[in-house]
Write an enzyme that holds these catalytic residues in place. Sequence first.
Site, PDB file in Angstrom:
ATOM      1  N   ASP A  32       0.816  -1.214   0.000  1.00  0.00           N
ATOM      2  CA  ASP A  32       0.000   0.000   0.000  1.00  0.00           C
ATOM      3  C   ASP A  32       0.851   1.266   0.000  1.00  0.00           C
ATOM      4  OD1 ASP A  32      -2.431  -1.163  -0.140  1.00  0.00           O
ATOM      5  OD2 ASP A  32      -2.954  -0.907   1.977  1.00  0.00           O
ATOM      6  N   LYS A  69      -4.396   2.970  -3.662  1.00  0.00           N
ATOM      7  CA  LYS A  69      -5.487   3.553  -4.444  1.00  0.00           C
ATOM      8  C   LYS A  69      -5.002   4.829  -5.131  1.00  0.00           C
ATOM      9  CE  LYS A  69      -9.198   4.967  -2.084  1.00  0.00           C
ATOM     10  NZ  LYS A  69      -9.804   6.221  -2.486  1.00  0.00           N
ATOM     11  N   MET A  93      -6.551  10.576   9.549  1.00  0.00           N
ATOM     12  CA  MET A  93      -7.183  11.075   8.326  1.00  0.00           C
ATOM     13  C   MET A  93      -8.025  12.326   8.592  1.00  0.00           C
ATOM     14  SD  MET A  93      -8.288   7.395   6.688  1.00  0.00           S
ATOM     15  CE  MET A  93      -8.625   6.560   8.212  1.00  0.00           C
TER      16      MET A  93
END
Length: 249
Positions: free
Chosen positions: A41, A64, A173
Amino acid sequence: MEENTSKKGFVYLVGAGTGDPELLTLKALKAIEEADVVLYDKLVGNEIVNFIEIKGKKLIYAGKDSCERGEVRQAEINRLMKKYAGEGKTVVRLKGGDPYVFGRGCIEAEYLKNEGIPFEVIPGVSSINAVPTSAGIPLTHPDLSSIILVVTGREDVKRWSKAFLEGTIVILMGRDRIEEICRNLIAEGRDPDTSVAVIVDGTLNSQQTIIGTLSTIAEKVKKRNIKGPTLIVVGDVVGFGKNLGIDFE
Ligand SMILES: C[S@@+](CC[C@H](N)C(=O)[O-])C[C@H]1O[C@@H](n2cnc3c(N)ncnc32)[C@H](O)[C@@H]1O
């Protein structure tokens, strides 16, 4: 740790820690050494990725892209894990921090279980505690806080800020919503002078800590052009670093 001595494929779901290669566990290292393929990742540290490359493993980026939907990427990751395990390979699915903390590690484990693919989950050092500790901030302290709330900045702030007005809050986040988070915490009754630390690139050489209060931190963060992964700590524990002579700014 089980070793994959059979010809059957096997998947290790591995936590890579917070970026500092020395925070990779021995168990994670052992799984990487054993792997044929590593799917990694975005938040896996560059030095760890370079190390895997040098070891000659097949290395596949599984993070992503900004415009990609999470489910689309997940389907592709699942497909790759199944494909390589089906070929009898040992796969390491390498994730930032701990695989079960605010990621899809649990979804991937369920997928592997449902597909009958043998797997093992290897815990990792999570940013939740490693990043504040690395910045000189203890999440608990006998005189300052004995309770920790861990949330993401993507939640409806009102939902959790109401529930928690004392103690330490760790927000993952939350960088892009820091203004709203602070405003809501104040509106819900938290003292505007409560200390806040914003830690960027925690545990890496590029680590930075910005210190302020609920009423000042958003403005300070805005003035700095922060890019890396960011963790926010709210609470009296933030001031502790001063006792150790840590100079934050
Ligand atoms: C999708 S979550 C994954 C968390 C991860 N599973 C863990 O256990 O740390 C990603 C968030 O973790 C936090 N994070 C991860 N690594 C960090 C680091 N080195 N410094 C600061 N925050 C970090 C940031 O808030 C980032 O946006």
